[in-house]
Design an enzyme around this catalytic site. Structure first.
Site, mmCIF file in Angstrom:
data_model
loop_
_atom_site.group_PDB
_atom_site.id
_atom_site.type_symbol
_atom_site.label_atom_id
_atom_site.label_comp_id
_atom_site.label_asym_id
_atom_site.label_seq_id
_atom_site.Cartn_x
_atom_site.Cartn_y
_atom_site.Cartn_z
ATOM 1 C CG ASP A 281 -1.989 1.699 -5.060
ATOM 2 O OD1 ASP A 281 -1.944 2.864 -5.509
ATOM 3 O OD2 ASP A 281 -1.073 1.203 -4.385
ATOM 4 C CG LEU A 314 4.644 -5.494 -4.061
ATOM 5 C CD1 LEU A 314 3.601 -5.929 -3.035
ATOM 6 C CD2 LEU A 314 4.333 -6.104 -5.418
#
Length: 391
Positions: A281, A314
């Site tokens: 990611d 995040l």
């Protein structure tokens, strides 16, 4: 064989079995000609790579990545040059195949972006191979948007889905959606019918809805634990549906930041290492020093390896995939064989490419890497050609 290569490795992780003191022979066509004991190998290879102290494995496959090394897919005005630059950089971390995860602000922009990237994919990339597209959004729940710009999110549309399928064609491999949104079930069915893997992600739904989705057309889960309802003994949520599932696969960002080590171990215990898929990611800041970067419509700050929005949310990772493999072994307790499997064969299966990728076997494409005992990549081969070497 004029350009054939024989690799003698201390251990070969196919990854379904581990071979000792064996070798792999790659033919002129970039395919694996032989796997097995050195004494039985063809003797006419043009080149021999002696790697008795190294591990040979399939090349790593990253099915969820937004970019790295200062490059973001669909960001800036040099998309093709950036994709080539990323391809040449990421192969140094052992990734030989990856999906371009794309997002955009409007349907028109996303369609145009997809069309452009399809043209790049058809041309091919010089290092690691861009093998398809993953759409993360726009059908995400704003309540679990994570780092996504909420203006980029909207209700699922069958008409839009048909546009994505028409433009993406064989290159559209994965679609992340929240199953609780209006029309999501109908749209998911369209994608799955076309052979696209539908992943549950960025979801604020309850256990029953998530479980129904995972027993239906949602066969995969995007970054398990992150941007989804957690496990509570009275409200099991998405995570409970994942942990109690029988067949679905689940992604794991094993960077040591997104998911606690204990939760990593729980996921591996519940799903088994055959159903967990390691991903990065990663955002443009991966592989670079701390700084400020742009991705998924937001400004992201990386400090001490942690990528966040200004409010502390995040925002993707700065990880590289071989580090995630190391963490799966060292932190989460997976065997070396299983840690490698979770970044090779498992992701290949998710996108229905296990007949080409993720396995060292006769006749398969020769995408392979050599790693030392600390999972540092010493050589990467794609399509039978050594692209990176530090031997």
């Amino acid at each position: 064989m004029k350009n054939s290569i024989c690799i003698n490795a201390g251990q070969i992780f196919t990854p379904t079995v581990v071979l000792q003191d064996s070798c792999v022979v790659v033919n002129d066509a970039g395919r694996i000609e032989f796997v097995g004991p050195r004494a039985k190998a063809p003797t006419d290879a043009a080149q021999t790579i002696q790697a008795d102290d190294l591990r040979l494995s399939p090349g790593l496959v990253d099915i969820h990545v937004h970019g790295g090394y200062g490059i973001g897919f669909g960001i800036g005005d040099k998309w093709e040059a950036d994709l080539e630059k990323y391809s040449n950089w990421v192969i140094k971390s052992g990734v030989t195949d990856f999906l371009c995860t794309l997002s955009a602000g409007t349907h028109k922009e996303l369609c145009e972006m997809m069309e452009t990237y399809v043209s790049y994919l058809e041309k091919g990339t010089p290092g690691a191979k861009a093998i398809g597209i993953h759409l993360e959004g726009p059908y995400l729940n704003p309540e679990r948007k994570g780092a996504f710009n909420p203006a980029w999110l909207r209700t699922p549309s069958v008409a839009e889905a048909h546009d994505f399928l028409r433009i993406g064609g064989k290159w559209l491999k994965q679609m992340t959606m929240a199953p609780e949104l209006p029309n999501a079930v109908e749209v998911a069915a369209e994608f799955r019918k076309a052979g696209v893997t539908v992943a549950l992600g960025h979801s604020n739904t309850d256990y029953d809805t998530a479980r129904a989705a995972l027993m239906g057309d949602f066969t995969h889960v995007t970054h398990t634990y992150n941007a989804q309802t957690g496990l509570n003994h009275r409200a099991p949520g998405v995570v409970g549906a994942v942990l109690s599932s029988d067949e679905i696969t689940g992604e794991l960002i094993a960077d040591g930041i997104h998911v606690d080590v204990g939760a990593m171990r729980v996921l591996l215990r519940a799903l088994g290492t055959q159903r967990v898929v390691l991903i990065t990611d990663a955002i443009p800041g991966a592989g670079l020093p701390d700084g400020v970067y742009s991705s998924i419509g937001q400004t992201i700050t990386v400090k001490d390896g942690r990528a966040t929005l200004a409010n502390g949310t995040l925002a993707g990772s700065s990880a590289v995939l071989n580090d995630c493999v190391r963490n799966a072994h060292v932190l989460a307790g997976a065997s070396v064989q299983d840690a490698i499997r979770m970044a090779t064969l498992n992701p290949a299966k998710v996108i229905h490419m296990q007949d080409e990728l993720g396995v060292i076997a006769t006749g398969r494409k020769a995408d392979m890497i050599l790693m030392d005992e600390d999972f540092n990549v010493r050589m990467s081969m794609a399509d039978g050609k050594v692209i990176y070497s530090d031997l």
